[in-house]
Write a protein that holds these residues in place. Sequence first.
Motif, mmCIF file in Angstrom:
data_model
loop_
_atom_site.group_PDB
_atom_site.id
_atom_site.type_symbol
_atom_site.label_atom_id
_atom_site.label_comp_id
_atom_site.label_asym_id
_atom_site.label_seq_id
_atom_site.Cartn_x
_atom_site.Cartn_y
_atom_site.Cartn_z
ATOM 1 N N VAL A 172 -11.268 -5.367 -19.112
ATOM 2 C CA VAL A 172 -10.698 -6.724 -19.129
ATOM 3 C C VAL A 172 -9.841 -6.969 -17.898
ATOM 4 C CG1 VAL A 172 -9.045 -8.203 -20.349
ATOM 5 C CG2 VAL A 172 -10.820 -7.014 -21.619
ATOM 6 N N VAL A 173 -9.058 -5.985 -17.482
ATOM 7 C CA VAL A 173 -8.215 -6.147 -16.286
ATOM 8 C C VAL A 173 -9.083 -6.385 -15.056
ATOM 9 C CG1 VAL A 173 -6.689 -4.895 -14.702
ATOM 10 C CG2 VAL A 173 -6.209 -4.894 -17.141
ATOM 11 N N GLU A 174 -10.157 -5.646 -14.914
ATOM 12 C CA GLU A 174 -11.022 -5.811 -13.740
ATOM 13 C C GLU A 174 -11.810 -7.114 -13.774
ATOM 14 O OE1 GLU A 174 -11.277 -4.122 -10.870
ATOM 15 O OE2 GLU A 174 -9.518 -3.070 -11.633
ATOM 16 N N ARG A 195 0.764 -10.032 -13.674
ATOM 17 C CA ARG A 195 -0.390 -9.171 -13.449
ATOM 18 C C ARG A 195 -0.023 -7.942 -12.618
ATOM 19 N NH1 ARG A 195 -5.479 -9.663 -14.995
ATOM 20 N NH2 ARG A 195 -6.849 -8.600 -13.586
ATOM 21 N N ARG A 196 0.921 -8.114 -11.687
ATOM 22 C CA ARG A 196 1.399 -6.960 -10.924
ATOM 23 C C ARG A 196 2.123 -5.985 -11.835
ATOM 24 N NH1 ARG A 196 4.489 -10.111 -7.240
ATOM 25 N NH2 ARG A 196 3.004 -11.771 -6.984
ATOM 26 N N ARG A 197 2.854 -6.488 -12.814
ATOM 27 C CA ARG A 197 3.528 -5.621 -13.779
ATOM 28 C C ARG A 197 2.525 -4.917 -14.694
ATOM 29 N NH1 ARG A 197 6.806 -10.112 -15.648
ATOM 30 N NH2 ARG A 197 7.907 -10.752 -13.792
ATOM 31 N N TRP A 239 1.378 -1.409 -13.762
ATOM 32 C CA TRP A 239 2.233 -0.257 -14.028
ATOM 33 C C TRP A 239 1.827 0.481 -15.301
ATOM 34 C CZ3 TRP A 239 5.669 1.901 -10.844
ATOM 35 C CH2 TRP A 239 6.080 1.163 -9.744
ATOM 36 N N LEU A 240 1.054 -0.154 -16.159
ATOM 37 C CA LEU A 240 0.606 0.489 -17.398
ATOM 38 C C LEU A 240 -0.557 1.444 -17.175
ATOM 39 C CD1 LEU A 240 0.632 -2.516 -19.869
ATOM 40 C CD2 LEU A 240 2.263 -0.643 -19.755
ATOM 41 N N PRO A 244 -1.436 3.851 -14.660
ATOM 42 C CA PRO A 244 -1.252 5.284 -14.376
ATOM 43 C C PRO A 244 -0.773 6.121 -15.570
ATOM 44 C CG PRO A 244 -0.417 3.990 -12.557
ATOM 45 C CD PRO A 244 -0.752 3.028 -13.650
ATOM 46 N N PRO A 245 0.238 5.665 -16.352
ATOM 47 C CA PRO A 245 0.603 6.482 -17.523
ATOM 48 C C PRO A 245 -0.529 6.588 -18.540
ATOM 49 C CG PRO A 245 2.298 4.852 -17.087
ATOM 50 C CD PRO A 245 1.165 4.557 -16.173
ATOM 51 N N ALA A 246 -1.288 5.502 -18.702
ATOM 52 C CA ALA A 246 -2.408 5.542 -19.639
ATOM 53 C C ALA A 246 -3.476 6.525 -19.172
ATOM 54 C CB ALA A 246 -3.009 4.147 -19.801
ATOM 55 N N LEU A 247 -3.712 6.585 -17.865
ATOM 56 C CA LEU A 247 -4.689 7.540 -17.336
ATOM 57 C C LEU A 247 -4.196 8.979 -17.469
ATOM 58 C CD1 LEU A 247 -6.025 5.666 -14.190
ATOM 59 C CD2 LEU A 247 -7.154 5.988 -16.391
ATOM 60 N N LEU A 248 -2.894 9.195 -17.384
ATOM 61 C CA LEU A 248 -2.346 10.536 -17.614
ATOM 62 C C LEU A 248 -2.562 10.977 -19.064
ATOM 63 C CD1 LEU A 248 0.973 10.463 -15.584
ATOM 64 C CD2 LEU A 248 -1.053 11.837 -15.125
ATOM 65 N N VAL A 249 -2.333 10.078 -19.995
ATOM 66 C CA VAL A 249 -2.575 10.393 -21.410
ATOM 67 C C VAL A 249 -4.057 10.651 -21.633
ATOM 68 C CG1 VAL A 249 -2.460 9.490 -23.763
ATOM 69 C CG2 VAL A 249 -0.557 9.120 -22.195
ATOM 70 N N PHE A 250 -4.907 9.859 -21.003
ATOM 71 C CA PHE A 250 -6.348 10.067 -21.103
ATOM 72 C C PHE A 250 -6.738 11.444 -20.566
ATOM 73 C CE2 PHE A 250 -10.559 9.771 -19.064
ATOM 74 C CZ PHE A 250 -11.328 9.528 -20.190
#
Length: 75
Positions: free
Chosen positions: A30-32, A44-46, A49-50, A52-58
């Motif tokens: 959806v973001v892309e 959208r710039r903020r 920030w969600l 990178p942490p989500a990719l770390l959890v992944f």
Amino acid sequence: MLAAALVLALLESLSYELFFVVSLIGFLVVVELTEPIRITPTWRRRLRWLIPPALLVFGYIVVRRILEILPSGVL
């Protein structure tokens, strides 16, 4: 995310990990797909920030799953 939870529940494979992974994939799609071409709003710039942490959890989930699959003598 509600549709993801419903589909996972119907498939009887609803877990926190699978729900997170499916929701993350949907969020990234959806973001892309909704990215504006010329102007990027502040909210959208903020939102970026969600990611990178989500990719770390992944990554943590993927590593944990791989370690579950590997035999105990490999590591």
